[in-house]
Scaffold this motif. Structure first.
Motif, mmCIF file in Angstrom:
data_model
loop_
_atom_site.group_PDB
_atom_site.id
_atom_site.type_symbol
_atom_site.label_atom_id
_atom_site.label_comp_id
_atom_site.label_asym_id
_atom_site.label_seq_id
_atom_site.Cartn_x
_atom_site.Cartn_y
_atom_site.Cartn_z
ATOM 1 N N GLN A 185 9.780 3.087 -10.359
ATOM 2 C CA GLN A 185 8.629 3.475 -9.529
ATOM 3 C C GLN A 185 8.313 2.445 -8.444
ATOM 4 N N LEU A 186 9.038 1.317 -8.440
ATOM 5 C CA LEU A 186 8.748 0.289 -7.431
ATOM 6 C C LEU A 186 9.010 0.799 -6.019
ATOM 7 N N GLU A 187 9.757 1.915 -5.891
ATOM 8 C CA GLU A 187 9.976 2.492 -4.560
ATOM 9 C C GLU A 187 8.662 3.004 -3.968
ATOM 10 N N GLU A 188 7.612 3.120 -4.805
ATOM 11 C CA GLU A 188 6.304 3.576 -4.313
ATOM 12 C C GLU A 188 5.469 2.420 -3.762
ATOM 13 N N LEU A 189 6.003 1.187 -3.864
ATOM 14 C CA LEU A 189 5.269 0.012 -3.382
ATOM 15 C C LEU A 189 6.028 -0.644 -2.242
ATOM 16 N N GLU A 190 5.269 -1.327 -1.366
ATOM 17 C CA GLU A 190 5.923 -2.225 -0.422
ATOM 18 C C GLU A 190 5.019 -3.423 -0.185
ATOM 19 N N LEU A 191 5.603 -4.494 0.355
ATOM 20 C CA LEU A 191 4.805 -5.697 0.644
ATOM 21 C C LEU A 191 3.728 -5.343 1.664
ATOM 22 N N LYS B 115 -1.877 2.625 8.413
ATOM 23 C CA LYS B 115 -2.170 2.417 6.988
ATOM 24 C C LYS B 115 -3.471 1.640 6.768
ATOM 25 N N SER B 116 -4.008 1.041 7.834
ATOM 26 C CA SER B 116 -5.227 0.226 7.666
ATOM 27 C C SER B 116 -6.495 1.060 7.794
ATOM 28 N N GLN B 117 -6.338 2.356 8.093
ATOM 29 C CA GLN B 117 -7.504 3.229 8.267
ATOM 30 C C GLN B 117 -8.479 3.115 7.108
ATOM 31 N N ASP C 208 -3.588 2.167 -1.065
ATOM 32 C CA ASP C 208 -4.240 1.255 -2.022
ATOM 33 C C ASP C 208 -3.471 -0.066 -2.041
ATOM 34 N N THR C 209 -4.190 -1.202 -1.923
ATOM 35 C CA THR C 209 -3.505 -2.501 -1.928
ATOM 36 C C THR C 209 -3.953 -3.343 -3.114
ATOM 37 N N ARG D 147 7.936 -10.375 -5.763
ATOM 38 C CA ARG D 147 7.726 -11.626 -6.505
ATOM 39 C C ARG D 147 6.323 -11.600 -7.092
ATOM 40 N N GLU D 148 6.166 -12.134 -8.287
ATOM 41 C CA GLU D 148 4.821 -12.207 -8.862
ATOM 42 C C GLU D 148 3.896 -12.920 -7.878
ATOM 43 N N GLY D 149 2.706 -12.362 -7.691
ATOM 44 C CA GLY D 149 1.760 -12.938 -6.727
ATOM 45 C C GLY D 149 1.811 -12.285 -5.360
ATOM 46 N N ASP D 150 2.759 -11.346 -5.143
ATOM 47 C CA ASP D 150 2.868 -10.686 -3.839
ATOM 48 C C ASP D 150 1.695 -9.751 -3.579
ATOM 49 N N LYS D 151 1.348 -9.637 -2.296
ATOM 50 C CA LYS D 151 0.374 -8.642 -1.852
ATOM 51 C C LYS D 151 1.152 -7.351 -1.597
ATOM 52 N N VAL D 152 0.761 -6.266 -2.281
ATOM 53 C CA VAL D 152 1.541 -5.026 -2.188
ATOM 54 C C VAL D 152 0.637 -3.834 -1.870
ATOM 55 N N MET D 153 1.274 -2.759 -1.392
ATOM 56 C CA MET D 153 0.547 -1.531 -1.065
ATOM 57 C C MET D 153 1.282 -0.327 -1.624
ATOM 58 N N GLN D 154 0.511 0.617 -2.176
ATOM 59 C CA GLN D 154 1.061 1.907 -2.623
ATOM 60 C C GLN D 154 1.331 2.739 -1.373
ATOM 61 N N ILE D 155 2.531 3.352 -1.279
ATOM 62 C CA ILE D 155 2.860 4.039 -0.023
ATOM 63 C C ILE D 155 2.940 5.554 -0.166
ATOM 64 N N ARG D 156 2.614 6.085 -1.353
ATOM 65 C CA ARG D 156 2.492 7.547 -1.471
ATOM 66 C C ARG D 156 1.514 7.860 -2.594
ATOM 67 N N ASN D 157 0.950 9.045 -2.557
ATOM 68 C CA ASN D 157 0.020 9.439 -3.624
ATOM 69 C C ASN D 157 0.789 9.656 -4.918
#
Length: 743
Positions: free
Chosen positions: A659-665, A673-675, A629-630, A593-603
């Motif tokens: 390419q949205l498969e490269e993102l997740e909430l 992942k927080s390293q 990257d978030t 959804r627009e406004g979501d906090k997302v993270m890239q899950i692969r290079n």
């Protein structure tokens, strides 16, 4: 249930050349000229072509009735009118509408046969030379070959998109490749793993114990292990894992392992009683990394008195007092080509780095500072006042060719031929650096440049393969200073004090009289989630002076009642609820959804980004978005099928829907992942889970992510068990062994 339609492509509304996604208008589907909007992925498509398409009718909430195509075959024109339409559509280069009309007028219903069988007769038409006639024939033949190949591939359930990649790679030899060894697809084509190749092989009728299958399965097993962080697998473990994957007895493996060694795809090394099996590339990455580290490890004698005088001067100028170990760190950094500084939170690493920077600045040295992630680089800049970059930007990442397979070398502009121009390079958060990035960095560092590596070896190891910082320290071959003393200011923080207690395996007092370390005892997963939501929405933002989006939920697991997947769906509902003004896109099991906090899950080394100044004008651009990257999902564009994400460091990148498969909430992320990140406050829900995940190392990393406040919600028993549990997942890496061999 699948339906089918037949018609000719009147015109193409939209086409994304990168992924083949196309919106087109089909006419003549019912024998009349009614238009039908169709959407689908087409490797090649041209106006005027007649197609028979399978798929289903859908009702798009903006664009109305559409036909979603899942597969199609291109039919050759059957009458003179269809032929004229096809030739005049631009499908054949060099023929426009007027010339197409002249060809069809001359040959009538016989046009198709003439073009395919007697193309030289096209030269009878005014405006077509013999050379042009031959070119037209060659194009027709090529298109016919591709049509035939695509139909052959679709027979084995291969999608249009993948079919196009396969045909592009093999051309007419596609038939022999698939019949003889479909496992070649896994080696040659990006996006085809062992599982897809195995599925295709099964449809073709290749035996489960075929040589190709076993060798391909063993290579797949090794490469999967690199995805878990391993550089090699002990032979017995490789056989066990491959046997489970393939459903074939482990006794078949020995011969095939020898074949893979002969083909130089794997390296076997004896280590004591065990035989270690490496994918060749990773063995040489460790070997060459060890060699380059050795070359940098030169003694650069400095006058001891001079160094001490400079340290005293730095203390006076900055109003700080360095303790003995910090002074030793400056001295070692001054006297060696390679130096490692390690220590936990509050032990004065930043003060020491600043003293080292001032020392070298006073020498007139050119310094470069870098860290593995954008967030860590930003922290380094704030802490030192000296501009730091990500290692990828320092090395000037230049994307990666599309056809490169995962795990292949990324292209950096800075390398052995074009090294970094610096006297001193300081890298922070070294625990996050994997063997591939370390190797690339060392290639760009010339002998004579000082390299200073800073990190906390008790943090979790890198997401990528290897255990670089720990192996370098454990080899015992380099100057290392470990800071242990907690400074007075830091000792007033329970986050720092408790982190060190956890690391030493000492139990933590949970009194809730602390001002920055809280434990809320709860035993039910749903109640824990309710508490977490209340903390983020109401309690913590005021307490730590931060927005709810800046407060991070960290959890050990992906699955389960308190796993990332479930938490993100619930937190999205509360922190970014549905709103008519916000566009949404369903993807996989959930939605964005627009406004979501997302993270890239692969290079993604190809993805372009830009940083925009005032009025949206780009002020910087580049390529590469990395695992971890978030950012915030700023917009979703249904027409162009794209979404834009703005990352924390201001980079904006556009993703195709594919390419949205490269993102997740990212309302909740795994501790792994927080390293390298630091948040104003972290909330850690803890209840139960696999013992391997609930360990001391993981808890220590989670607690040290918080700047101002840690709140743990859940079971005190689980918390205490984690402190006791020293067992972390064994990581198979051997840079320390290679270093001892080299030195």
């Amino acid at each position: 249930m699948s339906e089918s339609v037949t018609g000719y492509i009147d015109h193409i509304i939209f086409r994304n050349e990168d992924n083949g996604y196309t919106v087109l208008v089909l006419k003549g589907t019912e024998g009349d000229d009614e238009e039908l909007t169709c959407v689908g992925t087409f490797p090649v498509i041209s106006q005027g072509a007649t197609i028979e398409a399978s798929g289903k009718f859908i009702n798009h909430h903006i664009y109305g009735k559409q036909f979603q195509i899942t597969s199609f075959i291109e039919k050759m024109p059957e009458d003179a009118m269809a032929m004229e339409r096809y030739l005049g559509s631009g499908a054949i280069k060099g023929i426009g509408a007027a010339l197409a009309a002249r060809i069809v007028r001359r040959f009538g219903a016989d046009t198709l046969r003439i073009v395919e069988e007697e193309p030289e007769r096209l030269a009878e038409i005014k405006g077509i030379s013999e050379k042009k006639a031959r070119e037209i024939a060659a194009q027709m033949e090529e298109k016919a070959d591709m049509r035939k190949a695509m139909m052959f591939l679709q027979k084995y359930g291969i999608s249009l998109n993948l079919g196009a990649k396969i045909y592009q790679k093999y051309g007419d030899s596609v038939y022999s490749v698939l019949q003889e060894n479909p496992y070649r697809l896994a080696d040659d084509i990006s996006g085809v793993g062992f599982k897809i190749a195995d599925e295709i092989a099964g449809r073709i009728g290749i035996h489960t114990d075929s040589d190709y299958r076993i060798k391909s399965g063993m290579m797949y097993t090794l490469l999967q292990a690199t995805g878990e962080g391993h550089v090699y697998l002990p032979r017995e473990e490789l056989f066990r894992r491959a046997s489970e994957l393939l459903g074939v007895d482990a006794s078949y493996m020995e011969k095939h392992l020898m074949d893979l060694s002969m083909e130089r795809k794997v390296i076997q090394k004896e280590e004591g009683e065990k035989i270690l099996v490496y994918p060749s590339r990773f063995y040489y990455l460790e070997l060459n990394t060890a060699r380059m580290l050795r070359e940098l490890n030169v003694h650069c004698p400095e006058d001891e008195d001079f160094v001490q005088r400079r340290i005293a001067q730095i203390e006076k100028e900055t109003g700080t007092t360095l303790d003995e170990m910090q002074k030793k760190a400056v001295t070692e950094a001054a006297g060696h080509g390679l130096f490692i500084l390690t220590g936990g939170p509050g032990t004065g690493k930043t003060t020491t780095i600043n003293a080292i920077i001032r020392f070298f600045e006073g020498e007139g040295s050119e310094l470069r500072l870098a860290a593995p992630t954008g967030r860590a680089a930003k922290r380094m800049t704030e802490a030192t006042g000296y501009e730091a970059q990500t290692i990828h930007r320092l090395l000037e990442l230049n994307g990666m060719p599309e056809e490169e397979k995962q795990g292949q070398a990324v292209h950096f502009e800075r390398n052995a031929e074009n090294p970094l121009e610096a006297d001193v390079i300081i890298i922070d958060e070294m625990s996050m650096v994997d063997i591939q990035l370390m190797h690339s960095l060392l290639l760009a560092v010339t002998a004579g440049t000082r390299l200073i590596l800073v990190g906390d070896e008790n943090q979790l190891p890198s997401v990528g393969p290897g255990n670089v910082l720990r192996d370098i320290i454990r080899s015992g071959e380099f100057p290392v200073v470990e800071l242990k003393k907690i400074f007075r200011q830091a000792s007033e923080s329970d986050i720092v004090v408790n982190a060190h207690k956890i690391n030493r395996g000492e139990q933590v007092t949970l009194s809730n009289k602390s001002s920055d370390f809280f434990f809320l005892k709860r035993q039910d997963a749903d109640i824990i989630i309710r508490v977490v939501i209340a903390l983020i929405q109401e309690k913590l933002p005021r307490y730590v002076e931060a927005k709810p989006f800046d407060i991070q939920v960290l959890t050990p697991m992906r699955k389960g009642l308190l796993g990332v997947e479930r938490l993100n769906q619930i937190l999205q509902r509360y922190l970014n609820p549905p709103d008519p003004s916000k566009k949404e896109k369903e993807y996989g099991q959930g939605l964005f959804r627009e406004g979501d906090k997302v993270m890239q899950i692969r290079n993604n080394y190809q993805l372009e980004w830009e940083i925009r100044g005032r009025y949206g004008i780009p002020v910087d651009k580049g390529v590469g978005v990395f695992n971890g990257d978030t950012g915030i999902l700023k917009s979703i564009n249904e027409f162009s099928e794209t979404a834009e994400v703005e990352f924390e460091d201001g980079r904006c990148a556009e993703y195709s829907f594919k390419q949205l498969e490269e993102l997740e909430l990212a309302y909740a992320v795994t501790i792994h992942k927080s390293q390298g990140s630091e948040y104003p406050a972290v909330v850690i829900p803890l209840l139960s889970g696999p013992r391997m995940l609930l360990n001391r190392n993981l808890l220590y990393t989670a607690v040290t992510r918080a700047r101002r406040c840690v709140t743990i919600v859940g079971s005190e028993e689980t918390f205490r068990e984690m402190i006791k549990n020293e067992k972390q997942q064994r990581r198979y890496s051997s840079l320390d062994i290679r270093l001892k061999e080299e030195l």
